[in-house]
Design a protein around this motif. Structure first.
Motif, PDB file in Angstrom:
ATOM      1  N   SER A  60      -3.308   7.112  -4.232  1.00 35.93           N
ATOM      2  CA  SER A  60      -2.721   6.078  -2.855  1.00 35.93           C
ATOM      3  C   SER A  60      -3.330   4.680  -3.728  1.00 35.93           C
ATOM      4  CB  SER A  60      -3.757   6.384  -1.700  1.00 35.93           C
ATOM      5  OG  SER A  60      -2.999   7.406  -1.061  1.00 35.93           O
ATOM      6  N   GLU A  61      -2.838   3.911  -3.246  1.00 36.13           N
ATOM      7  CA  GLU A  61      -3.220   2.363  -3.530  1.00 36.13           C
ATOM      8  C   GLU A  61      -3.134   1.748  -2.228  1.00 36.13           C
ATOM      9  OE1 GLU A  61      -2.306   0.335  -6.878  1.00 36.13           O
ATOM     10  OE2 GLU A  61      -1.600   2.155  -8.090  1.00 36.13           O
ATOM     11  N   ILE A  62      -4.324   1.081  -1.922  1.00 34.28           N
ATOM     12  CA  ILE A  62      -4.562   0.180  -0.769  1.00 34.28           C
ATOM     13  C   ILE A  62      -4.736  -1.137  -0.936  1.00 34.28           C
ATOM     14  CG2 ILE A  62      -5.782   0.038   1.502  1.00 34.28           C
ATOM     15  CD1 ILE A  62      -4.025   2.767   1.399  1.00 34.28           C
ATOM     16  N   GLN A  63      -4.461  -2.154  -0.102  1.00 39.53           N
ATOM     17  CA  GLN A  63      -4.353  -3.416  -0.450  1.00 39.53           C
ATOM     18  C   GLN A  63      -4.696  -4.067   1.443  1.00 39.53           C
ATOM     19  OE1 GLN A  63      -1.977  -7.302  -1.168  1.00 39.53           O
ATOM     20  NE2 GLN A  63      -2.142  -5.981  -2.943  1.00 39.53           N
ATOM     21  N   SER A  76       0.876  -1.098  -0.023  1.00 41.15           N
ATOM     22  CA  SER A  76       0.015   0.043  -0.010  1.00 41.15           C
ATOM     23  C   SER A  76       0.790   1.144  -0.100  1.00 41.15           C
ATOM     24  CB  SER A  76      -0.999   0.024   1.284  1.00 41.15           C
ATOM     25  OG  SER A  76      -1.712  -1.181   1.477  1.00 41.15           O
TER      26      SER A  76
END
Length: 182
Positions: free
Chosen positions: A169-172, A13
């Motif tokens: 943003s990138e969220i996992q 993330s």
């Protein structure tokens, strides 16, 4: 109804931003330490309650001198205001993979309503059997709305820094616990 808790995967993330510099290029930055807590009904993210918190002292633009300046009173006053917090208030489905997430962003002791664009990348099972969900989050805020007003006038008449901050943003998330309501 089942309440599902999702754990944040910090290694997959990123919480990032961009701001215009000298009116010709962008400076990018990230927060190296942040957390996201999500609870939803089953796997329905339109019901999610989201709280994201960033450690303001972890701000990084890959320039230690600039980062130190961002931490001081000209910008974020991190000793006085150590955290940035986003708390969702509503989620609106646009289509199967696109949502608006509304919420309150608190920074420097100021809380303002914001709307973020969310692209849902789907659910998958990892090699260890865990269920994972991915999201791309974008948006724009005006930094002066939170009292971040430091700037300088250029010889050409423009400003050193833009007012608009782009969030990218990138969220996992990893499905942690599903609990049936009693």
């Amino acid at each position: 109804m089942t309440t599902t808790k999702w754990e944040f995967d910090p290694t997959h993330s990123e919480l990032g931003f961009k701001i215009k510099h000298l009116m010709i290029t962008n400076v990018s930055g990230t927060f190296k330490k942040f957390d996201v807590k999500v609870e939803s009904e089953n796997d329905d993210f339109t019901t999610a309650k989201i709280v994201a918190t960033a450690d303001m002292s972890s701000i990084s633009t890959n320039n230690e001198q600039r980062d130190a300046h961002l931490r001081n009173a000209d910008f974020f006053e991190v000793e006085k205001y150590p955290s940035l917090v986003f708390q969702s208030t509503k989620i609106e489905r646009i289509d199967d993979d696109t949502f608006y997430v509304y919420g309150n962003l608190t920074m420097k002791g100021v809380s303002k309503a914001v709307k973020l664009n969310v692209e849902y990348s789907g659910l998958t099972k990892d090699p260890w059997g865990n269920q994972r969900a991915g999201f791309i989050i974008t948006g724009k805020i005006n930094r002066s709305d939170w009292g971040v007003t430091f700037n300088g006038v250029l010889e050409t008449g423009g400003l050193m820094l833009g007012e608009e901050v782009k969030i990218n943003s990138e969220i996992q998330l990893i499905k942690a616990v599903a609990v049936e309501a009693a």
